[in-house]
Design a protein around this motif. Structure first.
Motif, PDB file in Angstrom:
ATOM      1  N   GLU A  52       1.004  -1.174   0.168  1.00 52.16           N
ATOM      2  CA  GLU A  52      -0.492   0.266  -0.059  1.00 52.16           C
ATOM      3  C   GLU A  52       0.286   1.382  -0.069  1.00 52.16           C
ATOM      4  OE1 GLU A  52      -2.973   2.037   2.847  1.00 52.16           O
ATOM      5  OE2 GLU A  52      -2.573   0.362   3.264  1.00 52.16           O
ATOM      6  N   ILE A  53       2.016   1.470   0.840  1.00 53.56           N
ATOM      7  CA  ILE A  53       3.038   1.878   1.196  1.00 53.56           C
ATOM      8  C   ILE A  53       3.795   2.761  -0.993  1.00 53.56           C
ATOM      9  CG2 ILE A  53       5.019   3.291   1.620  1.00 53.56           C
ATOM     10  CD1 ILE A  53       3.924   1.919   4.447  1.00 53.56           C
ATOM     11  N   TYR A  54       3.697   1.677  -1.482  1.00 52.18           N
ATOM     12  CA  TYR A  54       4.504   1.694  -2.578  1.00 52.18           C
ATOM     13  C   TYR A  54       3.513   2.763  -3.731  1.00 52.18           C
ATOM     14  CZ  TYR A  54       7.366   0.370  -6.404  1.00 52.18           C
ATOM     15  OH  TYR A  54       7.779   0.917  -8.242  1.00 52.18           O
ATOM     16  N   LEU A  55       2.429   1.273  -3.236  1.00 50.66           N
ATOM     17  CA  LEU A  55       1.566   1.868  -4.370  1.00 50.66           C
ATOM     18  C   LEU A  55       0.815   3.376  -4.483  1.00 50.66           C
ATOM     19  CD1 LEU A  55       0.064  -1.927  -5.408  1.00 50.66           C
ATOM     20  CD2 LEU A  55       1.855  -0.524  -6.349  1.00 50.66           C
ATOM     21  N   GLU A  56       0.738   3.617  -3.803  1.00 50.48           N
ATOM     22  CA  GLU A  56      -0.001   4.966  -3.063  1.00 50.48           C
ATOM     23  C   GLU A  56       0.879   6.035  -2.869  1.00 50.48           C
ATOM     24  OE1 GLU A  56      -3.484   5.432  -0.593  1.00 50.48           O
ATOM     25  OE2 GLU A  56      -4.190   3.435  -0.808  1.00 50.48           O
ATOM     26  N   GLY A  57       2.460   5.916  -2.051  1.00 51.04           N
ATOM     27  CA  GLY A  57       2.899   6.410  -1.219  1.00 51.04           C
ATOM     28  C   GLY A  57       4.711   7.117  -2.376  1.00 51.04           C
ATOM     29  N   VAL A  58       4.169   5.693  -3.444  1.00 48.92           N
ATOM     30  CA  VAL A  58       6.006   6.333  -4.031  1.00 48.92           C
ATOM     31  C   VAL A  58       5.544   5.593  -5.497  1.00 48.92           C
ATOM     32  CG1 VAL A  58       7.983   4.671  -4.559  1.00 48.92           C
ATOM     33  CG2 VAL A  58       7.139   4.915  -2.468  1.00 48.92           C
ATOM     34  N   ARG A  59       4.896   4.796  -6.025  1.00 45.04           N
ATOM     35  CA  ARG A  59       4.820   4.422  -7.624  1.00 45.04           C
ATOM     36  C   ARG A  59       4.165   5.833  -8.128  1.00 45.04           C
ATOM     37  NH1 ARG A  59       6.344   1.408 -11.870  1.00 45.04           N
ATOM     38  NH2 ARG A  59       6.107  -0.176 -10.786  1.00 45.04           N
ATOM     39  N   PHE A  66      15.026  12.362  -4.984  1.00 40.82           N
ATOM     40  CA  PHE A  66      13.599  11.587  -4.913  1.00 40.82           C
ATOM     41  C   PHE A  66      12.404  11.825  -3.762  1.00 40.82           C
ATOM     42  CE2 PHE A  66      11.010   7.653  -3.855  1.00 40.82           C
ATOM     43  CZ  PHE A  66      11.253   7.267  -5.347  1.00 40.82           C
ATOM     44  N   MET A  67      13.367  12.635  -2.669  1.00 42.16           N
ATOM     45  CA  MET A  67      12.495  12.045  -1.968  1.00 42.16           C
ATOM     46  C   MET A  67      11.850  13.888  -1.457  1.00 42.16           C
ATOM     47  SD  MET A  67      11.909   9.935   0.201  1.00 42.16           S
ATOM     48  CE  MET A  67      10.351  10.873   1.083  1.00 42.16           C
ATOM     49  N   ASP A  68      11.994  14.970  -2.224  1.00 41.04           N
ATOM     50  CA  ASP A  68      11.461  16.466  -2.806  1.00 41.04           C
ATOM     51  C   ASP A  68       9.936  15.943  -3.272  1.00 41.04           C
ATOM     52  OD1 ASP A  68      13.250  17.608  -0.606  1.00 41.04           O
ATOM     53  OD2 ASP A  68      14.523  18.189  -2.874  1.00 41.04           O
ATOM     54  N   LYS A  69      10.458  14.325  -4.375  1.00 36.05           N
ATOM     55  CA  LYS A  69       9.527  14.204  -5.135  1.00 36.05           C
ATOM     56  C   LYS A  69       8.349  13.586  -4.790  1.00 36.05           C
ATOM     57  CE  LYS A  69      11.051  16.235  -9.163  1.00 36.05           C
ATOM     58  NZ  LYS A  69      10.340  17.061 -10.117  1.00 36.05           N
ATOM     59  N   MET A  70       8.623  13.049  -3.438  1.00 33.41           N
ATOM     60  CA  MET A  70       7.304  12.726  -2.463  1.00 33.41           C
ATOM     61  C   MET A  70       7.148  13.367  -2.179  1.00 33.41           C
ATOM     62  SD  MET A  70       8.340   8.814  -3.083  1.00 33.41           S
ATOM     63  CE  MET A  70       8.553   9.449  -4.786  1.00 33.41           C
ATOM     64  N   ILE A 107       3.816  10.568   4.851  1.00 30.43           N
ATOM     65  CA  ILE A 107       5.252  11.479   4.704  1.00 30.43           C
ATOM     66  C   ILE A 107       6.074  10.668   5.147  1.00 30.43           C
ATOM     67  CG2 ILE A 107       5.948  13.427   5.473  1.00 30.43           C
ATOM     68  CD1 ILE A 107       6.618  12.054   2.275  1.00 30.43           C
ATOM     69  N   GLU A 108       6.659  10.303   6.532  1.00 25.67           N
ATOM     70  CA  GLU A 108       7.159   9.315   7.348  1.00 25.67           C
ATOM     71  C   GLU A 108       7.252   8.445   7.096  1.00 25.67           C
ATOM     72  OE1 GLU A 108       6.368  13.567   9.346  1.00 25.67           O
ATOM     73  OE2 GLU A 108       5.119  11.797   8.704  1.00 25.67           O
ATOM     74  N   ALA A 109       6.569   7.505   6.324  1.00 22.64           N
ATOM     75  CA  ALA A 109       6.302   6.545   6.577  1.00 22.64           C
ATOM     76  C   ALA A 109       6.868   5.927   4.906  1.00 22.64           C
ATOM     77  CB  ALA A 109       4.765   5.108   6.794  1.00 22.64           C
ATOM     78  N   ILE A 110       6.450   6.981   4.274  1.00 19.73           N
ATOM     79  CA  ILE A 110       7.406   6.680   2.824  1.00 19.73           C
ATOM     80  C   ILE A 110       8.632   7.353   3.007  1.00 19.73           C
ATOM     81  CG2 ILE A 110       7.534   7.584   0.355  1.00 19.73           C
ATOM     82  CD1 ILE A 110       4.420   9.222   1.034  1.00 19.73           C
ATOM     83  N   GLU A 111       9.345   7.887   3.472  1.00 19.84           N
ATOM     84  CA  GLU A 111      10.825   7.745   3.659  1.00 19.84           C
ATOM     85  C   GLU A 111      11.467   6.903   4.777  1.00 19.84           C
ATOM     86  OE1 GLU A 111      13.804  11.617   5.103  1.00 19.84           O
ATOM     87  OE2 GLU A 111      11.596  11.204   5.604  1.00 19.84           O
ATOM     88  N   GLU A 112      10.366   7.116   5.706  1.00 14.08           N
ATOM     89  CA  GLU A 112      11.149   5.485   6.222  1.00 14.08           C
ATOM     90  C   GLU A 112      11.612   3.576   5.137  1.00 14.08           C
ATOM     91  OE1 GLU A 112      10.417   2.366  10.607  1.00 14.08           O
ATOM     92  OE2 GLU A 112       9.410   3.799   9.356  1.00 14.08           O
ATOM     93  N   GLU A 113      10.326   3.501   4.256  1.00  9.63           N
ATOM     94  CA  GLU A 113      10.408   3.001   4.046  1.00  9.63           C
ATOM     95  C   GLU A 113      11.274   2.601   2.637  1.00  9.63           C
ATOM     96  OE1 GLU A 113       9.153  -0.353   3.841  1.00  9.63           O
ATOM     97  OE2 GLU A 113       8.252   0.426   5.717  1.00  9.63           O
TER      98      GLU A 113
END
Length: 251
Positions: A15-22, A174-178, A191-197
């Protein structure tokens, strides 16, 4: 390595990858456009493809949309990812095959052998989870057993930065784009969960230099090997399996 791969089986990480990263991967649209241009030029009559490490199936769905008569095989280690790919490509259910399989295993081809060979192999941010020996074996498997003569392999991948300083610049970029993506889309993933992963994944990734991987492809026998796109650690590279059809006789 094992722990990293096991993590990708979890619904939460998917879920983190698909919603927050991809959706926030920089240059995603440009990368897909480049993939399609390469396929249109080198394999315009695409009938079949393999989406290797398919994730949510976005690359395979793009091919199905542009080649609606084609058949696709989707392979991923993660059941949640395969589930997402099936959902995204449900319009093409009669033309698609989905397999949960670890491409790091020597027998990874056994479960899809009946679907081979194919015209095109695409892979998106998947092979870098394997060590270098397994990367080379996967590339060899694609060349020897997966592609038809004249078939095209395209790897949308993360590669190793040339220096630690350049890697730091990429990480910050990359994290700025996130963060921009989260602000614009107002996603539910913190965003903390995205950065952690992101940083957890980077610690266990087994990235290899671009030049080295292109050399491997050439040594295996691929032609037209090149880097077709690069932005820091994000790249598209690949090559073509030689067409063994006989040359036409002089007129």
């Amino acid at each position: 390595m094992k722990n990293n791969m096991e993590n990708w089986k979890s619904e939460n990480l998917a879920e983190i990858y698909l919603e927050g990263v991809r959706g926030a991967i920089p240059f995603a649209y440009e990368e897909i456009e480049i993939l399609l241009r390469l396929i249109k030029f080198f394999r315009p009559n695409l009938n079949s493809f393999l989406d290797l490490g398919c994730g949510d199936g976005i690359l395979g769905k793009t091919l199905l949309t542009n080649y609606p008569e084609s058949k696709g095989v989707f392979v991923d280690f993660s059941e949640p990812m395969i589930k997402a790919a099936k959902l995204n490509c449900q319009k093409y259910s009669d033309q698609t095959t989905y397999v949960v399989q670890d491409i790091g295993k020597a027998d990874w081809l056994d479960m899809i052998s009946k679907e081979l060979p194919v015209d095109v192999v695409i892979s998106g941010f998947a092979i870098h989870h394997q060590d270098d020996n397994k990367k080379k074996r996967i590339y060899r498997d694609i060349f020897d057993n997966v592609l038809k003569p004249g078939g095209l392999f395209l790897n949308l991948e993360q590669i190793k930065s040339a220096t630690p300083q350049i890697e730091t610049i990429f990480n910050n970029f990359f994290m700025d784009k996130m963060r921009e993506f989260k602000r614009e889309k107002n996603t539910n993933i913190p965003i903390e969960a995205i950065e952690e992963e992101f940083y957890k994944d980077k610690q266990v990734n087994i990235l290899a230099p671009l030049d080295k991987q292109c050399d491997w492809l050439r040594e295996i026998g691929f032609l037209q090997v090149d880097c077709f796109f690069k932005a820091f650690e994000l790249t598209i590279f690949g090559g073509i399996k030689p067409d063994n059809s006989p040359e036409p006789l002089p007129g």
